[in-house]
Write an enzyme that holds these catalytic residues in place. Structure first.
Site, PDB file in Angstrom:
ATOM      1  N   ASP A  32       0.868  -1.176   0.000  1.00 33.92           N
ATOM      2  CA  ASP A  32       0.000   0.000   0.000  1.00 33.92           C
ATOM      3  C   ASP A  32       0.902   1.223   0.000  1.00 33.92           C
ATOM      4  O   ASP A  32       2.074   1.150   0.387  1.00 33.92           O
ATOM      5  CB  ASP A  32      -0.939   0.014   1.220  1.00 33.92           C
ATOM      6  CG  ASP A  32      -2.209   0.802   0.948  1.00 33.92           C
ATOM      7  OD1 ASP A  32      -3.262   0.191   0.677  1.00 33.92           O
ATOM      8  OD2 ASP A  32      -2.145   2.060   0.962  1.00 33.92           O
ATOM      9  N   LYS A  37      -0.739   2.162   7.262  1.00 28.80           N
ATOM     10  CA  LYS A  37      -1.573   0.983   7.036  1.00 28.80           C
ATOM     11  C   LYS A  37      -0.703  -0.274   7.015  1.00 28.80           C
ATOM     12  O   LYS A  37      -1.036  -1.307   7.616  1.00 28.80           O
ATOM     13  CB  LYS A  37      -2.295   1.134   5.693  1.00 28.80           C
ATOM     14  CG  LYS A  37      -3.678   0.570   5.677  1.00 28.80           C
ATOM     15  CD  LYS A  37      -4.401   0.894   4.385  1.00 28.80           C
ATOM     16  CE  LYS A  37      -5.757   1.490   4.672  1.00 28.80           C
ATOM     17  NZ  LYS A  37      -6.614   1.646   3.526  1.00 28.80           N
ATOM     18  N   LEU A 161     -17.249  -9.288  -3.417  1.00 30.31           N
ATOM     19  CA  LEU A 161     -17.413  -9.475  -1.971  1.00 30.31           C
ATOM     20  C   LEU A 161     -18.353  -8.431  -1.386  1.00 30.31           C
ATOM     21  O   LEU A 161     -18.454  -7.313  -1.887  1.00 30.31           O
ATOM     22  CB  LEU A 161     -16.060  -9.417  -1.259  1.00 30.31           C
ATOM     23  CG  LEU A 161     -15.315  -8.081  -1.148  1.00 30.31           C
ATOM     24  CD1 LEU A 161     -15.825  -7.196  -0.029  1.00 30.31           C
ATOM     25  CD2 LEU A 161     -13.844  -8.345  -0.929  1.00 30.31           C
ATOM     26  N   ARG A 162     -19.037  -8.828  -0.321  1.00 24.27           N
ATOM     27  CA  ARG A 162     -19.899  -7.899   0.420  1.00 24.27           C
ATOM     28  C   ARG A 162     -19.201  -7.546   1.723  1.00 24.27           C
ATOM     29  O   ARG A 162     -18.784  -8.458   2.445  1.00 24.27           O
ATOM     30  CB  ARG A 162     -21.248  -8.570   0.741  1.00 24.27           C
ATOM     31  CG  ARG A 162     -22.063  -8.978  -0.466  1.00 24.27           C
ATOM     32  CD  ARG A 162     -23.095 -10.034  -0.100  1.00 24.27           C
ATOM     33  NE  ARG A 162     -22.467 -11.248   0.433  1.00 24.27           N
ATOM     34  CZ  ARG A 162     -23.111 -12.223   1.088  1.00 24.27           C
ATOM     35  NH1 ARG A 162     -24.399 -12.111   1.314  1.00 24.27           N
ATOM     36  NH2 ARG A 162     -22.475 -13.284   1.525  1.00 24.27           N
ATOM     37  N   GLY A 264     -36.534   1.160   2.929  1.00 23.19           N
ATOM     38  CA  GLY A 264     -35.885   1.929   3.990  1.00 23.19           C
ATOM     39  C   GLY A 264     -35.232   3.176   3.439  1.00 23.19           C
ATOM     40  O   GLY A 264     -35.677   3.712   2.424  1.00 23.19           O
ATOM     41  N   GLY A 268     -26.020   2.962   0.152  1.00 16.79           N
ATOM     42  CA  GLY A 268     -24.916   3.922   0.170  1.00 16.79           C
ATOM     43  C   GLY A 268     -23.628   3.142   0.084  1.00 16.79           C
ATOM     44  O   GLY A 268     -23.585   2.075  -0.520  1.00 16.79           O
ATOM     45  N   CYS A 271     -19.348   1.716  -2.871  1.00 19.12           N
ATOM     46  CA  CYS A 271     -19.447   1.054  -4.179  1.00 19.12           C
ATOM     47  C   CYS A 271     -20.691   1.420  -4.974  1.00 19.12           C
ATOM     48  O   CYS A 271     -20.595   2.075  -6.010  1.00 19.12           O
ATOM     49  CB  CYS A 271     -19.384  -0.461  -3.997  1.00 19.12           C
ATOM     50  SG  CYS A 271     -17.731  -1.017  -3.540  1.00 19.12           S
ATOM     51  N   LYS A 334     -23.900   0.061   6.308  1.00 15.70           N
ATOM     52  CA  LYS A 334     -24.553  -1.233   6.503  1.00 15.70           C
ATOM     53  C   LYS A 334     -24.025  -1.832   7.789  1.00 15.70           C
ATOM     54  O   LYS A 334     -22.990  -1.378   8.301  1.00 15.70           O
ATOM     55  CB  LYS A 334     -24.296  -2.157   5.309  1.00 15.70           C
ATOM     56  CG  LYS A 334     -22.829  -2.559   5.198  1.00 15.70           C
ATOM     57  CD  LYS A 334     -22.487  -3.347   3.968  1.00 15.70           C
ATOM     58  CE  LYS A 334     -23.193  -4.643   3.832  1.00 15.70           C
ATOM     59  NZ  LYS A 334     -22.591  -5.530   2.834  1.00 15.70           N
TER      60      LYS A 334
HETATM   61  N1  LIG Z   1     -15.184  -2.547  -0.546  1.00 14.68           N
HETATM   62  C1  LIG Z   1     -15.932  -3.411  -1.202  1.00 14.68           C
HETATM   63  O1  LIG Z   1     -16.872  -4.013  -0.653  1.00 14.68           O
HETATM   64  C2  LIG Z   1     -15.648  -3.720  -2.641  1.00 14.68           C
HETATM   65  C3  LIG Z   1     -16.289  -4.817  -3.251  1.00 14.68           C
HETATM   66  C4  LIG Z   1     -16.047  -5.082  -4.581  1.00 14.68           C
HETATM   67  C5  LIG Z   1     -15.229  -4.234  -5.312  1.00 14.68           C
HETATM   68  N2  LIG Z   1     -14.653  -3.158  -4.718  1.00 14.68           N
HETATM   69  C6  LIG Z   1     -13.785  -2.296  -5.526  1.00 14.68           C
HETATM   70  O2  LIG Z   1     -12.456  -2.532  -5.088  1.00 14.68           O
HETATM   71  C7  LIG Z   1     -11.669  -1.361  -5.196  1.00 14.68           C
HETATM   72  C8  LIG Z   1     -11.059  -1.038  -3.852  1.00 14.68           C
HETATM   73  O3  LIG Z   1     -12.108  -0.756  -2.940  1.00 14.68           O
HETATM   74  P1  LIG Z   1     -11.862  -0.674  -1.369  1.00 14.68           P
HETATM   75  O4  LIG Z   1     -13.198  -0.547  -0.751  1.00 14.68           O
HETATM   76  O5  LIG Z   1     -10.939  -1.754  -0.955  1.00 14.68           O
HETATM   77  O6  LIG Z   1     -11.084   0.727  -1.290  1.00 14.68           O
HETATM   78  P2  LIG Z   1     -10.149   1.258  -0.099  1.00 14.68           P
HETATM   79  O7  LIG Z   1     -10.120   2.727  -0.253  1.00 14.68           O
HETATM   80  O8  LIG Z   1     -10.563   0.653   1.183  1.00 14.68           O
HETATM   81  O9  LIG Z   1      -8.712   0.653  -0.438  1.00 14.68           O
HETATM   82  C9  LIG Z   1      -7.898   1.072  -1.484  1.00 14.68           C
HETATM   83  C10 LIG Z   1      -6.452   1.007  -1.025  1.00 14.68           C
HETATM   84  O10 LIG Z   1      -5.585   1.270  -2.140  1.00 14.68           O
HETATM   85  C11 LIG Z   1      -4.504   2.062  -1.694  1.00 14.68           C
HETATM   86  N3  LIG Z   1      -3.893   2.741  -2.834  1.00 14.68           N
HETATM   87  C12 LIG Z   1      -4.309   3.839  -3.508  1.00 14.68           C
HETATM   88  N4  LIG Z   1      -3.484   4.130  -4.522  1.00 14.68           N
HETATM   89  C13 LIG Z   1      -2.501   3.197  -4.493  1.00 14.68           C
HETATM   90  C14 LIG Z   1      -1.345   2.951  -5.282  1.00 14.68           C
HETATM   91  N5  LIG Z   1      -1.052   3.731  -6.325  1.00 14.68           N
HETATM   92  N6  LIG Z   1      -0.558   1.911  -4.961  1.00 14.68           N
HETATM   93  C15 LIG Z   1      -0.860   1.109  -3.916  1.00 14.68           C
HETATM   94  N7  LIG Z   1      -1.937   1.281  -3.139  1.00 14.68           N
HETATM   95  C16 LIG Z   1      -2.749   2.316  -3.415  1.00 14.68           C
HETATM   96  C17 LIG Z   1      -5.135   2.990  -0.679  1.00 14.68           C
HETATM   97  O11 LIG Z   1      -4.157   3.550   0.180  1.00 14.68           O
HETATM   98  C18 LIG Z   1      -6.110   2.057   0.037  1.00 14.68           C
HETATM   99  O12 LIG Z   1      -5.508   1.428   1.139  1.00 14.68           O
HETATM  100  C19 LIG Z   1     -12.621  -0.295  -5.742  1.00 14.68           C
HETATM  101  O13 LIG Z   1     -12.510  -0.252  -7.139  1.00 14.68           O
HETATM  102  C20 LIG Z   1     -13.980  -0.811  -5.340  1.00 14.68           C
HETATM  103  O14 LIG Z   1     -14.997  -0.319  -6.179  1.00 14.68           O
HETATM  104  C21 LIG Z   1     -14.826  -2.907  -3.401  1.00 14.68           C
END
Ligand SMILES: NC(=O)c1ccc[n+]([C@@H]2O[C@H](COP(=O)([O-])OP(=O)(O)OC[C@H]3O[C@@H](n4cnc5c(N)ncnc54)[C@H](O)[C@@H]3O)[C@@H](O)[C@H]2O)c1
Length: 446
Positions: A32, A37, A161-162, A264, A268, A271, A334
């Protein structure tokens, strides 16, 4: 030799994916850009709340007593390039400021940082949710900028994933979608996911655009289902119908199904809302905007719910919030998550606060994130403290803890016994029996 896997971006998706890959038996290196982190993850601490994730992480993080030692973390792209056979890109793809479109800058900078370190044949696997067409463009860029050239190949493997079930969903996915351009890429992904495939997870092979579209299509469908029942709630309110009964009755039809039919304050999170908007923006660029104009309505129905909750609360306290105390149960978007990104609960709390209400929020896991985002709201350490002296109580996130509250105990401390159930999840009869005026969205008031 077992595949070596890296995971780039260790947020909700990446941290879970990294731990799950270690659980499946691979050597894993997570990266990261946020050093704090990475420090937490190295200590076996999860930077967010996700049930079961800390235990999974601690089972594998190197240096933790009794762990497999298969999972390590770094901030060095050089180390990642040297280590991995397969690189999963899991960085964030938020909505652009002031636009519907997706901000691809995090994905692009991850690819640009990784590519110069890809010196041997490798597979980069995109998991972030991206606008259709991104994978084809990124594949070209990768082949042009990696020293390995076309041997630095790309696959797109969207994630479903959810939050709240992330560990379970990652270890036992209900489907795996592989957008690939070669047999080699398909074979590598089949190898990575051999365990879930053997357990029966369907493995769907597609081209890049279809893989990208599967994700946005799935989210659009779910959002549509939620906004559909919320639209029915609006009509029920106008016609004195009961949306909960309506949902139960239509849900018996297998073609409709019972899930995602609870009216409801709407959806939000990090995603659904931004994915719908990015999908509309991208369809516009492709000249297919007409196909998705209905999503604009889905988004409006959803956003209208928040305003409607505020109105219900204002009515409940006699037409104005000035000098009124409002207890808000729930801050996260949620239950079973600490995620407050675009949370309907906090949006409602914020609106009431701006209209002069004295808002006190309580949430089982989202307090720290909520405080950071809305520092001017009041916060309490328990439901009981939030409700103390309140003129109205709003139930806005369906945590189990709230369903299990004792309405009689809360009745003793509340200023007025009025509860508005923004999730249609509480036992109305129980609350009424304890002397509360219970109201829910889309349902008759008595
Ligand atoms: N959270 C979910 O439930 C979920 C489910 C399915 C898909 N997604 C998709 O997955 C992706 C990530 O979502 P998330 O919720 O984990 O986001 P998040 O913000 O929790 O995590 C993203 C991470 O990427 C890091 N990051 C940013 N730029 C970077 C770089 N250049 N190099 C390395 N690390 C970097 C950030 O510091 C952060 O820790 C999104 O596209 C989202 O739409 C999320």
């Amino acid at each position: 030799m077992a595949l070596k896997i890296t995971v780039i971006g260790t947020g909700y998706l990446g941290a879970t994916h990294a731990a799950a890959m270690a659980e499946l038996g691979y050597e894993v290196l997570g990266l990261d850009v946020l050093p704090e982190k990475i420090e937490m993850l190295r200590r076996g601490e999860v930077p967010m709340y996700e049930p079961g994730l800390e235990e999974l992480l601690r089972r594998h993080v190197a240096g933790i007593e009794g762990s497999s030692g298969r999972l390590r973390f770094t901030t060095s792209y050089e180390e990642v390039g040297a280590f991995g056979d397969i690189h999963f890109v899991c960085v964030n793809t938020p909505q652009k400021h002031g636009e519907y479109a997706c901000d691809m800058s995090y994905v692009e900078s991850a690819f640009d940082a990784l590519a110069p370190h890809l010196t041997r044949p490798t597979l980069v696997v995109g998991k972030s949710t991206v606008p259709v067409g991104s994978a084809a463009r990124l594949a070209e860029r990768l082949a042009a900028t990696a020293p390995a050239g076309p041997d630095a190949e790309l696959a797109w493997n969207p994630e479903f994933l959810r939050e709240g079930f992330a560990v379970q969903d990652t270890l036992h996915p209900d489907r795996i979608v592989a957008g690939v351009m070669s047999e080699r890429a398909e074979a590598l992904l089949r190898e990575v996911y051999a365990t879930p495939i053997a357990e029966g997870s369907p493995f769907v092979v597609t081209d890049y655009p279809t893989a990208e579209l599967v994700k946005t299509a799935a989210n659009s469908f779910l959002a549509t289902k939620i906004s559909f029942i919320n639209a029915m709630a609006e009509v029920c309110e106008a016609a004195d119908g009961d949306v909960a009964k309506l949902a139960e009755a239509i849900g018996h039809d297998e073609r409709i199904g019972k899930k995602f039919l609870r009216a409801g304050i709407g959806f939000g999170g990090g995603c659904l809302p931004k994915d719908l908007r990015a999908f509309m923006a991208r369809a516009g660029e492709l000249g297919a905007d007409q196909a998705l104009t209905f999503l604009r309505e889905i988004d409006s129905i959803n956003m209208r719910r928040r305003g409607h909750m505020v109105e219900m609360a204002r009515d409940a306290v006699g037409g104005g919030f000035l000098g009124k105390r409002v207890a808000v149960l729930g801050a996260t978007f949620k239950p079973d998550s600490d995620d407050v990104r675009d949370s309907p609960a906090l949006n409602v709390a914020g609106q009431i606060h701006l209209q002069g209400g004295q808002v006190t929020v309580y949430d089982p896991k989202g307090m720290a994130n909520a405080r950071r985002l809305f520092p001017t709201l009041g916060y309490a350490d328990s439901s009981l403290d939030a409700v103390r002296g309140a003129d109205v109580v709003l139930h806005l996130t369906e945590w189990r803890e709230f369903r299990e509250l004792d309405p009689a105990k809360l009745a003793e401390v509340a200023g007025e016994r009025r509860i508005l159930d923004g999730r249609n999840a509480l036992d109305a009869a129980l609350w009424r029996k304890a002397g509360w005026v219970y109201r829910a969205m889309g349902r008759p008031s008595a």
